[in-house]
Design a protein around this motif. Sequence first.
Motif, PDB file in Angstrom:
ATOM      1  N   THR A 128     -13.491  49.529 -10.066  1.00  0.00           N
ATOM      2  CA  THR A 128     -12.795  50.752  -9.016  1.00  0.00           C
ATOM      3  C   THR A 128     -11.689  51.451  -9.505  1.00  0.00           C
ATOM      4  O   THR A 128     -11.842  52.703  -9.367  1.00  0.00           O
ATOM      5  CB  THR A 128     -12.571  50.106  -7.570  1.00  0.00           C
ATOM      6  N   LYS A 154     -10.921  55.421  -2.459  1.00  0.00           N
ATOM      7  CA  LYS A 154     -11.977  54.811  -1.406  1.00  0.00           C
ATOM      8  C   LYS A 154     -13.491  55.542  -1.707  1.00  0.00           C
ATOM      9  O   LYS A 154     -14.191  55.200  -1.283  1.00  0.00           O
ATOM     10  CB  LYS A 154     -11.277  55.221   0.056  1.00  0.00           C
ATOM     11  N   SER A 183     -16.080  54.012  -3.242  1.00  0.00           N
ATOM     12  CA  SER A 183     -17.024  52.979  -2.421  1.00  0.00           C
ATOM     13  C   SER A 183     -18.287  53.407  -2.310  1.00  0.00           C
ATOM     14  O   SER A 183     -19.460  52.758  -2.163  1.00  0.00           O
ATOM     15  CB  SER A 183     -16.395  52.632  -1.262  1.00  0.00           C
ATOM     16  N   MET A 210     -16.915  47.620  -3.782  1.00  0.00           N
ATOM     17  CA  MET A 210     -17.753  47.787  -2.705  1.00  0.00           C
ATOM     18  C   MET A 210     -19.283  47.243  -3.218  1.00  0.00           C
ATOM     19  O   MET A 210     -19.797  46.573  -2.419  1.00  0.00           O
ATOM     20  CB  MET A 210     -17.801  49.310  -2.241  1.00  0.00           C
ATOM     21  N   TYR A 242      -8.764  47.307  -0.956  1.00  0.00           N
ATOM     22  CA  TYR A 242      -8.359  49.016  -0.845  1.00  0.00           C
ATOM     23  C   TYR A 242      -7.062  49.372  -0.527  1.00  0.00           C
ATOM     24  O   TYR A 242      -6.308  50.095  -0.918  1.00  0.00           O
ATOM     25  CB  TYR A 242      -9.657  49.466  -0.105  1.00  0.00           C
TER      26      TYR A 242
END
Lengths: 302, 271
Positions: free
Chosen positions: A69, A223, A226, A237, A261
Motif C-alpha cells: 500500500t 486510502k 484500498s 485491503m 490505515y
Amino acid sequence: MRTEPIADGSGTPVPVARTWHWGRWLAAAVALAVAGWLAYLVVVNPHLDWGKVAEYLFNERILSGVWVTIEISVLATALGLVLGVLVAVMRLAHNPVLSGLAAFYIWFFRGTPVLVQLIFWYNLAFLFPELVLKVPFTMIGLKWDTNQVMTGFTSAMLGLGLNLAAYFAETVRAGIQAVDRGQTEAAYALGMTPARRMRVIVLPQALRIIIPPTGNEFISMLKTTSLVYVVAGHDLMTNASQIYKANNRIMELLIVASVWYMVMTAVATFLQGRLERRFGSDAVRLVRGGGVAARVLPKVAA
Amino acid sequence: MNAGAAPAAVAPVVVATGVRMGYGGVQVLNGVDFTVASGEVSCVIGPSGSGKSTFLRCLNGLEPVLGGSLRVLGEEVGHTLRDGRYHPWTPKRFAAFRRNIGMVFQRFNLFAHQSALENVACGPVHVLGTPPDRARTLAMEHLDRVGLADHAHKRPHQLSGGQQQRVAIARALAMNPALMLFDEPTSALDPELVDEVLEVMKSLAAEGMTMVVVTHEIAFAREVGDRLAFFADGVVVEEGRPRELLAAPEHERTRAFLSSVLGAQEGPFER
C-alpha cells in the motif's frame, strides 16, 4: 481569564470568581456516555474475537500488504505530481492544441470513476493482448505480454497516478495563476522566454500554494489504494479481504486493516505538518534550503 | 541634449509613426507619432486612460502594435522584414529584443521569492548567462549605486516602496540597457518616498541614459526632461521642450490637464 484580584472602591483586593462553563460539561457528559456505550457494545460483543484481531495485526500477509500500500501510494502520487505539473503547464500554454489536449485529459480522467480506470488497466489485454514498441516498417523493437505487464500492482499505479494527475493539474494551475501577473511582465521585460519565466520566476512562487495540498492528496491516496483490491494488487485491503474470505472473520480483519490505515494516515499527517511548516509560509526556502528541490529548481547565488 | 557638439546623425532610439493599438473593440492608441533621440529623456504626461502606459508597453513589445510603424533600437517591434514580407516574432525573438530595454513598473514587480541581490542578478544569470559569482559582484555594484548595498539580502516585502523601486531600477540597469522605460515609477509610493526614486532617475539622466518616463511628476519633467509629450485619447496632442510646453501650452486639453494637475501639486523642484 483574569485571576489577579481586583481592588474594590476602598482599595481592598477582592478575588475574581470562577466562570462555570455549563455547556462544556454537559457536552462532555453526553459525548462520554454515548461513545462509552458504543465502545462497550463493540468491545464486549460476543461475535467479535479480539484475540483474532491481535493475532492478525502483525500477520505476515497483512504487513506485506501494508508495505505494498505504501509503495503504490508513493509511486502513484509521484506519477500524479509529475504528470500533473506537465498537464497544468500544457493547459496554460498559448498553443491551443496543447491546451485542448490538457483540458481533454483533465475532463476524461475526472469524468470516469477510479474504479473503472483500475479495472480497465487491469484488463487491457482484452484490447491489446501484446504491447509492442518498435521502429515503424522494421522488425526492430520490443514486445511484451500485456497480462504480464499489467499486474494488479502496475494497473493500480497507472490508474491511481493518471487519475491524481488530472486533479493535481488543477491545483497546479490555480497555483500558477495565483502568482501576480506583474511577475511575468517583469520576467519578460528582462528578456526571459516564456519557458524560463515559468521555471525561474513563476513555478517557485506557485509552489507555496501547490505544496500544502500535496500532503492532502497523499493521505487521500493512502486510502484510495484500498480500491486496488478489485484488481488483486496485494495491497493491505486485498490481503485482508483474502484472509477474511478464507476464515470468515470479516469484522476482525476490517479492524486490523483500519488500524493500519489509521497508523499510516497519522504518520503522513505528521509529515504533512512538517512540510507545511517548512513551505507553507514561504516557498523560497524550498529553492534555497537544499534538498532535491534545490537541485531541480534554479537558484541565484545569494 | 548636447545640441552643440552632436555626434554626426545618431539614429533615433524610438520612431513611432501612426501607432495604433486596441483591445476588444476599444481603440487605445489612435495613431501615435513620437520620436526619442539617443541620450534624451522623454517624459509623457496625460490623463489616465489616455494610452500613455499602453504606448510605453508597446515599446518593449509587452503590448502588440496593431497598426502604424514602431521602430525601437532600429528594429520594427514585433516583425522582421524578410523576402518582401514582415514575419511576426517568436517569443524567443521578443525575449532577445527586450534584453536591451530596461523597464520599471508602477508596482515595482520585484521577484517576491528572491532577495534584492538575487533580483538584480537574475537577469544577467538567467538571460545573459553571466557566471553567478560575477553576476553577484555586478549586482552588488548596481545596488550600491542606488544606495541599497546594505539591504542586499532583504526580500522585497522587507523593503519600503521607495527602496523596492530603487532595486527595480538596479535590476533593469544590470542588463546594460540601451533604453530605459519608466511606467509611472512613483505613483504607487508614499509622498515622502518619491524623492529618493526621482534622485536615482535624475542621476541616470545626467549620465546620458536614454529614457522614456510616463509620469505625473510635472516638476521632474520640467527639470530633467529634454522632451515632453502630452497624451490624450490615444494620440500625442502636443509635444515640445518641457519648459516651453508647460509655460505656454497651445491646446485647450493640455491647459485643462496642467491646471488640474499643477493645482494639486507642489513639487520639490517648483520655483
